[in-house]
Design a protein around this motif. Structure first.
Motif, PDB file in Angstrom:
ATOM      1  N   ARG A 177       0.844  -1.212   0.000  1.00  0.00           N
ATOM      2  CA  ARG A 177       0.000   0.000   0.000  1.00  0.00           C
ATOM      3  C   ARG A 177       0.870   1.250   0.000  1.00  0.00           C
ATOM      4  NH1 ARG A 177      -3.154  -1.504   5.291  1.00  0.00           N
ATOM      5  NH2 ARG A 177      -0.970  -1.866   5.741  1.00  0.00           N
ATOM      6  N   ARG A 178       2.158   1.077   0.339  1.00  0.00           N
ATOM      7  CA  ARG A 178       3.068   2.230   0.403  1.00  0.00           C
ATOM      8  C   ARG A 178       3.989   2.276  -0.827  1.00  0.00           C
ATOM      9  NH1 ARG A 178       2.291   4.362   5.157  1.00  0.00           N
ATOM     10  NH2 ARG A 178       4.211   5.586   5.137  1.00  0.00           N
ATOM     11  N   SER A 179       3.512   1.709  -1.919  1.00  0.00           N
ATOM     12  CA  SER A 179       4.388   1.632  -3.094  1.00  0.00           C
ATOM     13  C   SER A 179       4.421   2.964  -3.842  1.00  0.00           C
ATOM     14  CB  SER A 179       3.935   0.507  -4.019  1.00  0.00           C
ATOM     15  OG  SER A 179       2.716   0.864  -4.598  1.00  0.00           O
ATOM     16  N   ILE A 180       5.415   3.114  -4.704  1.00  0.00           N
ATOM     17  CA  ILE A 180       5.523   4.284  -5.586  1.00  0.00           C
ATOM     18  C   ILE A 180       5.553   3.721  -7.017  1.00  0.00           C
ATOM     19  CG2 ILE A 180       6.542   6.021  -4.071  1.00  0.00           C
ATOM     20  CD1 ILE A 180       9.304   5.035  -4.856  1.00  0.00           C
ATOM     21  N   PRO A 181       4.337   3.423  -7.549  1.00  0.00           N
ATOM     22  CA  PRO A 181       4.245   2.599  -8.765  1.00  0.00           C
ATOM     23  C   PRO A 181       4.853   3.222 -10.010  1.00  0.00           C
ATOM     24  CG  PRO A 181       2.080   3.416  -8.095  1.00  0.00           C
ATOM     25  CD  PRO A 181       3.022   3.769  -6.997  1.00  0.00           C
ATOM     26  N   VAL A 182       4.892   4.552 -10.098  1.00  0.00           N
ATOM     27  CA  VAL A 182       5.443   5.152 -11.320  1.00  0.00           C
ATOM     28  C   VAL A 182       6.956   4.947 -11.339  1.00  0.00           C
ATOM     29  CG1 VAL A 182       5.689   7.265 -12.667  1.00  0.00           C
ATOM     30  CG2 VAL A 182       3.611   6.894 -11.293  1.00  0.00           C
ATOM     31  N   GLU A 183       7.572   5.255 -10.209  1.00  0.00           N
ATOM     32  CA  GLU A 183       9.035   5.170 -10.144  1.00  0.00           C
ATOM     33  C   GLU A 183       9.528   3.730  -9.994  1.00  0.00           C
ATOM     34  OE1 GLU A 183      10.729   7.924  -7.371  1.00  0.00           O
ATOM     35  OE2 GLU A 183      12.374   6.566  -6.904  1.00  0.00           O
ATOM     36  N   ASP A 184       8.733   2.922  -9.329  1.00  0.00           N
ATOM     37  CA  ASP A 184       9.219   1.597  -8.925  1.00  0.00           C
ATOM     38  C   ASP A 184       8.158   0.545  -9.227  1.00  0.00           C
ATOM     39  OD1 ASP A 184      10.920  -0.255  -7.578  1.00  0.00           O
ATOM     40  OD2 ASP A 184       9.848   0.060  -5.690  1.00  0.00           O
ATOM     41  N   PRO A 185       7.835   0.349 -10.529  1.00  0.00           N
ATOM     42  CA  PRO A 185       6.683  -0.499 -10.868  1.00  0.00           C
ATOM     43  C   PRO A 185       6.810  -1.941 -10.393  1.00  0.00           C
ATOM     44  CG  PRO A 185       7.951   0.119 -12.838  1.00  0.00           C
ATOM     45  CD  PRO A 185       8.503   0.909 -11.710  1.00  0.00           C
ATOM     46  N   ASP A 186       8.021  -2.471 -10.309  1.00  0.00           N
ATOM     47  CA  ASP A 186       8.182  -3.871  -9.878  1.00  0.00           C
ATOM     48  C   ASP A 186       8.262  -4.012  -8.358  1.00  0.00           C
ATOM     49  OD1 ASP A 186       8.443  -4.423 -12.555  1.00  0.00           O
ATOM     50  OD2 ASP A 186      10.638  -4.235 -12.505  1.00  0.00           O
TER      51      ASP A 186
ATOM     52  N   ASN B  44       4.661  14.124  -9.768  1.00  0.00           N
ATOM     53  CA  ASN B  44       3.559  14.171  -8.797  1.00  0.00           C
ATOM     54  C   ASN B  44       3.780  13.164  -7.685  1.00  0.00           C
ATOM     55  OD1 ASN B  44       2.296  16.140 -10.221  1.00  0.00           O
ATOM     56  ND2 ASN B  44       0.976  14.735 -11.387  1.00  0.00           N
ATOM     57  N   GLU B  45       4.231  11.968  -8.075  1.00  0.00           N
ATOM     58  CA  GLU B  45       4.466  10.922  -7.071  1.00  0.00           C
ATOM     59  C   GLU B  45       5.584  11.343  -6.112  1.00  0.00           C
ATOM     60  OE1 GLU B  45       4.329   6.421  -8.067  1.00  0.00           O
ATOM     61  OE2 GLU B  45       6.461   6.957  -8.075  1.00  0.00           O
ATOM     62  N   LEU B  46       6.656  11.922  -6.679  1.00  0.00           N
ATOM     63  CA  LEU B  46       7.772  12.359  -5.850  1.00  0.00           C
ATOM     64  C   LEU B  46       7.327  13.465  -4.888  1.00  0.00           C
ATOM     65  CD1 LEU B  46      10.811  12.319  -5.179  1.00  0.00           C
ATOM     66  CD2 LEU B  46      11.210  13.775  -7.171  1.00  0.00           C
ATOM     67  N   GLU B  47       6.582  14.451  -5.426  1.00  0.00           N
ATOM     68  CA  GLU B  47       6.098  15.576  -4.593  1.00  0.00           C
ATOM     69  C   GLU B  47       5.277  15.060  -3.409  1.00  0.00           C
ATOM     70  OE1 GLU B  47       6.303  18.785  -4.288  1.00  0.00           O
ATOM     71  OE2 GLU B  47       6.942  19.686  -6.176  1.00  0.00           O
ATOM     72  N   GLU B  48       4.512  13.990  -3.653  1.00  0.00           N
ATOM     73  CA  GLU B  48       3.657  13.454  -2.583  1.00  0.00           C
ATOM     74  C   GLU B  48       4.461  13.005  -1.374  1.00  0.00           C
ATOM     75  OE1 GLU B  48       1.066  10.196  -3.611  1.00  0.00           O
ATOM     76  OE2 GLU B  48       0.201  11.414  -5.231  1.00  0.00           O
ATOM     77  N   TRP B  49       5.743  12.662  -1.590  1.00  0.00           N
ATOM     78  CA  TRP B  49       6.553  12.143  -0.482  1.00  0.00           C
ATOM     79  C   TRP B  49       7.518  13.189   0.072  1.00  0.00           C
ATOM     80  CZ3 TRP B  49       5.200   8.045   2.160  1.00  0.00           C
ATOM     81  CH2 TRP B  49       4.345   7.124   1.553  1.00  0.00           C
ATOM     82  N   ILE B  50       7.357  14.459  -0.350  1.00  0.00           N
ATOM     83  CA  ILE B  50       8.170  15.531   0.233  1.00  0.00           C
ATOM     84  C   ILE B  50       7.308  16.213   1.294  1.00  0.00           C
ATOM     85  CG2 ILE B  50       9.577  17.583  -0.250  1.00  0.00           C
ATOM     86  CD1 ILE B  50      10.519  15.362  -2.022  1.00  0.00           C
ATOM     87  N   ARG B  51       7.817  16.293   2.505  1.00  0.00           N
ATOM     88  CA  ARG B  51       6.999  16.756   3.634  1.00  0.00           C
ATOM     89  C   ARG B  51       7.709  17.862   4.402  1.00  0.00           C
ATOM     90  NH1 ARG B  51       3.343  12.430   4.463  1.00  0.00           N
ATOM     91  NH2 ARG B  51       2.987  11.754   2.322  1.00  0.00           N
ATOM     92  N   SER B  52       6.932  18.524   5.281  1.00  0.00           N
ATOM     93  CA  SER B  52       7.586  19.487   6.160  1.00  0.00           C
ATOM     94  C   SER B  52       8.193  18.740   7.350  1.00  0.00           C
ATOM     95  CB  SER B  52       6.609  20.566   6.610  1.00  0.00           C
ATOM     96  OG  SER B  52       5.356  20.024   6.780  1.00  0.00           O
ATOM     97  N   ALA B  53       9.094  19.458   8.054  1.00  0.00           N
ATOM     98  CA  ALA B  53       9.773  18.837   9.199  1.00  0.00           C
ATOM     99  C   ALA B  53       8.717  18.382  10.203  1.00  0.00           C
ATOM    100  CB  ALA B  53      10.717  19.843   9.833  1.00  0.00           C
TER     101      ALA B  53
END
Ligand SMILES: Cc1cc2nc3c(=O)[nH]c(=O)nc-3n(C[C@H](O)[C@H](O)[C@H](O)COP(=O)(O)O)c2cc1C
Length: 335
Positions: free
Chosen positions: A47-56, A180-189
């Motif tokens: 459920r925590r996958s990043i399918p665009v960057e890491d499809p396998d 978009n997928e990468l942005e989703e995993w950039i967070r504030s401190a």
């Protein structure tokens, strides 16, 4: 002599907490643990996958391998020897490892230094000075232990790697879904997952190693024009199956913890191995550098921190530690 008394749930819970300090791609922390009747199971949480960057799901499993190796170090520090069965059930491919425990009389020689590295290690995206001559040998022993080889990529091929990095970066830039997928995993401190903006170079710090992944701009200030003299090492495996990815993750953790124990800074890099055209160049550079395994998995930048970036008055800051999910969210104890 074997003794099992100390394998109590509290000891295992504490070891799992240390395991979860492991690095993971974009800090997605794709692991789930279950403790039942004295057996600990490690699952990949898709459920925590990043399918665009890491499809396998390759990088998810590498990340879980890192957590498994961190667990080994934490258990050994508590005089518990883990008996690990990798991929124990063919019908359940997401069950990556099952672990039982046996007491041990003495810690291994390097155990204390590696244990203290579990909390100190962090991904550092600042430029590094070259590591001292001879400092890399100890790092490769740990990788070999897990059927993975570590090659130091020869400096003479630096421009080939920069070219490979540029190919990967261009392919990613042309893919809005990737961004978009990468942005989703950039967070504030303070977030318990994802990469804090304070750990990413700001827009003016375009110094970065030409081989680094391009991220959205962060808050990490780096001296302009600082040059990166890091060593680039590569972890490769004999084949490209889940068992190799899990092993590469264990090797990655071993290399990073040994680097931290040797006061070396480090940063894993995987954009070059995500894109087939750049992975092919990395494979070529690796084989010219003496590598015989054909499957590049993770590159790592390793070096010394330049002393001026550590100066509190210099205006340049340090990356913050990234957050971790609460233990209750990742560990289920079945009574
Ligand atoms: C499989 C894997 C791939 C990674 N790829 C990159 C990368 O390409 N670039 C980068 O800067 N960091 C990369 N990282 C580092 C993670 O972003 C980092 O581990 C995570 O944000 C948690 O931060 P920490 O390592 O400081 O605990 C990778 C880590 C793993 C395990």
């Amino acid at each position: 002599m074997a003794h099992y008394a100390s394998a109590c749930p509290e000891t295992i819970t504490s070891a799992v907490e240390y395991a979860c300090a492991a690095p993971s791609v974009h800090n997605v922390q794709p692991w789930s643990w279950r403790l039942q009747r004295g057996q600990l199971s490690l699952y990949v949480d898709r459920r925590r996958s990043i399918p665009v960057e890491d499809p396998d799901g390759r990088q998810l499993i590498i990340s879980c391998g890192g957590a498994l190796h961190h667990l080994r170090i934490a258990l050994e520090h508590n005089l518990l020897e883990p008996i690990v069965t990798i991929l124990p059930d063919r019908s359940e491919p997401d069950l990556l490892a099952s672990i039982t425990f046996r007491g041990r009389a003495h810690p291994e020689g390097s155990s204390a230094a590696l244990f203290s590295s579990l909390e100190r290690r962090r991904t550092d995206r600042r430029p590094f000075d070259a590591p001292p001559v001879g400092s890399m040998g100890v790092l490769s022993h740990g990788a070999n232990e897990f059927g993975t080889s570590m090659t130091i990529l020869a400096r003479q091929y630096g421009s080939m790697l920069e070219h490979a990095s540029a190919i990967a970066t261009q392919e990613h830039r042309n893919d809005p879904d990737y961004w978009n997928e990468l942005e989703e995993w950039i967070r504030s401190a303070g977030s318990d997952e994802g990469i804090p903006r304070d750990a990413l170079p700001d827009a003016l710090s375009s110094h970065e190693s030409a081989s680094a992944r391009a991220f959205p701009s962060g808050h990490l200030k780096i001296e302009r024009d600082a040059r990166d003299h890091a060593a680039l090492v590569l972890l490769s495996t004999p084949s490209d199956a889940p068992i190799d990815w899990l092993n590469a993750g264990q090797a990655l953790s071993s290399v990073l913890l040994h680097a931290t124990a040797s006061h070396l800074a480090s940063c894993p890099l995987t954009h070059l191995t995500e894109v087939e055209a750049s992975r092919e160049i990395v494979r070529d550079v690796a084989s010219r550098s003496g590598e015989t395994f054909q499957n590049p998995q993770v590159m790592i930048r390793i070096g010394l921190l330049e002393s001026d970036t550590e100066d509190a008055d210099s205006g340049y800051n340090e990356p913050v530690a990234s957050g971790r999910r609460a233990i209750e969210d990742v560990l289920t104890i079945v009574h």
